[in-house]
Design a protein around this motif. Structure first.
Motif, PDB file in Angstrom:
ATOM      1  N   THR A 196     -11.934   4.335  -6.905  1.00  0.00           N
ATOM      2  CA  THR A 196     -11.177   5.582  -6.773  1.00  0.00           C
ATOM      3  C   THR A 196      -9.788   5.404  -7.360  1.00  0.00           C
ATOM      4  N   LEU A 197      -9.136   4.297  -7.048  1.00  0.00           N
ATOM      5  CA  LEU A 197      -7.803   4.034  -7.583  1.00  0.00           C
ATOM      6  C   LEU A 197      -7.836   3.983  -9.108  1.00  0.00           C
ATOM      7  N   VAL A 218      -8.303   7.535 -10.425  1.00  0.00           N
ATOM      8  CA  VAL A 218      -7.075   8.316 -10.242  1.00  0.00           C
ATOM      9  C   VAL A 218      -6.045   7.919 -11.294  1.00  0.00           C
ATOM     10  N   ALA A 219      -5.873   6.635 -11.514  1.00  0.00           N
ATOM     11  CA  ALA A 219      -4.919   6.173 -12.530  1.00  0.00           C
ATOM     12  C   ALA A 219      -5.294   6.746 -13.896  1.00  0.00           C
ATOM     13  N   LEU A 261      -4.774   8.158  -0.123  1.00  0.00           N
ATOM     14  CA  LEU A 261      -4.238   7.225  -1.116  1.00  0.00           C
ATOM     15  C   LEU A 261      -2.728   7.331  -1.197  1.00  0.00           C
ATOM     16  N   GLU A 262      -2.203   8.546  -1.266  1.00  0.00           N
ATOM     17  CA  GLU A 262      -0.756   8.747  -1.366  1.00  0.00           C
ATOM     18  C   GLU A 262      -0.008   8.328  -0.108  1.00  0.00           C
ATOM     19  N   PRO A 299       0.821  -1.224   0.000  1.00  0.00           N
ATOM     20  CA  PRO A 299       0.000   0.000   0.000  1.00  0.00           C
ATOM     21  C   PRO A 299       0.857   1.278   0.000  1.00  0.00           C
ATOM     22  N   VAL A 317       1.303   6.578  -7.010  1.00  0.00           N
ATOM     23  CA  VAL A 317       0.244   7.532  -7.353  1.00  0.00           C
ATOM     24  C   VAL A 317       0.768   8.958  -7.230  1.00  0.00           C
ATOM     25  N   LEU A 321      -4.121   0.262 -14.683  1.00  0.00           N
ATOM     26  CA  LEU A 321      -3.541  -0.779 -13.836  1.00  0.00           C
ATOM     27  C   LEU A 321      -3.384  -2.056 -14.647  1.00  0.00           C
ATOM     28  N   LEU A 374       2.217   1.756  -3.448  1.00  0.00           N
ATOM     29  CA  LEU A 374       1.145   2.197  -4.332  1.00  0.00           C
ATOM     30  C   LEU A 374       0.893   3.689  -4.149  1.00  0.00           C
ATOM     31  N   GLY A 375       0.864   4.135  -2.904  1.00  0.00           N
ATOM     32  CA  GLY A 375       0.680   5.558  -2.627  1.00  0.00           C
ATOM     33  C   GLY A 375       1.793   6.396  -3.232  1.00  0.00           C
ATOM     34  N   SER A 407     -11.509   0.753  -4.648  1.00  0.00           N
ATOM     35  CA  SER A 407     -10.819   0.345  -5.876  1.00  0.00           C
ATOM     36  C   SER A 407     -11.252   1.220  -7.054  1.00  0.00           C
TER      37      SER A 407
END
Length: 90
Positions: free
Chosen positions: A58-59, A62-63, A48-49, A13, A20, A70, A16-17, A56
């Motif tokens: 939201t991720l 954002v991507a 998230l950051e 995590p 992002v 992803l 991942l943050g 998910s």
């Protein structure tokens, strides 16, 4: 051959943050800019950051807002990332 495309690997995590955050900065966006583009909030971008849980969807939003998608690959696999033109050609 075209210039390398910037890509990010994240296995935790926190990673991942960080990915992002770097993707956002690569696009020259603030957390507020990204939140607006992803139909979210700045505090959610901050969570998230920092590697905190977010939805998910939201991720994915954002991507996409950062111009990324992803891709899940097997651990240890060799991944080659190439730039594509608008018409899909390498």
């Amino acid at each position: 051959m075209s210039a390398p495309v910037r890509w990010f690997r994240a296995r935790t995590p926190d990673a991942l943050g960080e990915a992002v955050r770097r993707a956002r900065e690569t696009r020259g966006l603030t957390q507020s800019d990204l939140a607006e583009r992803a139909s979210s909030s700045r505090p959610t971008m901050s969570r998230l950051e920092r590697g905190a849980p977010v939805a998910s969807t939201t991720l994915l939003d954002v991507a996409a807002a950062c111009g990324y998608e992803l891709v899940l690959v097997p651990r240890g696999a060799r991944l080659v990332v190439e730039a594509r033109t608008q018409d899909g050609e390498s």
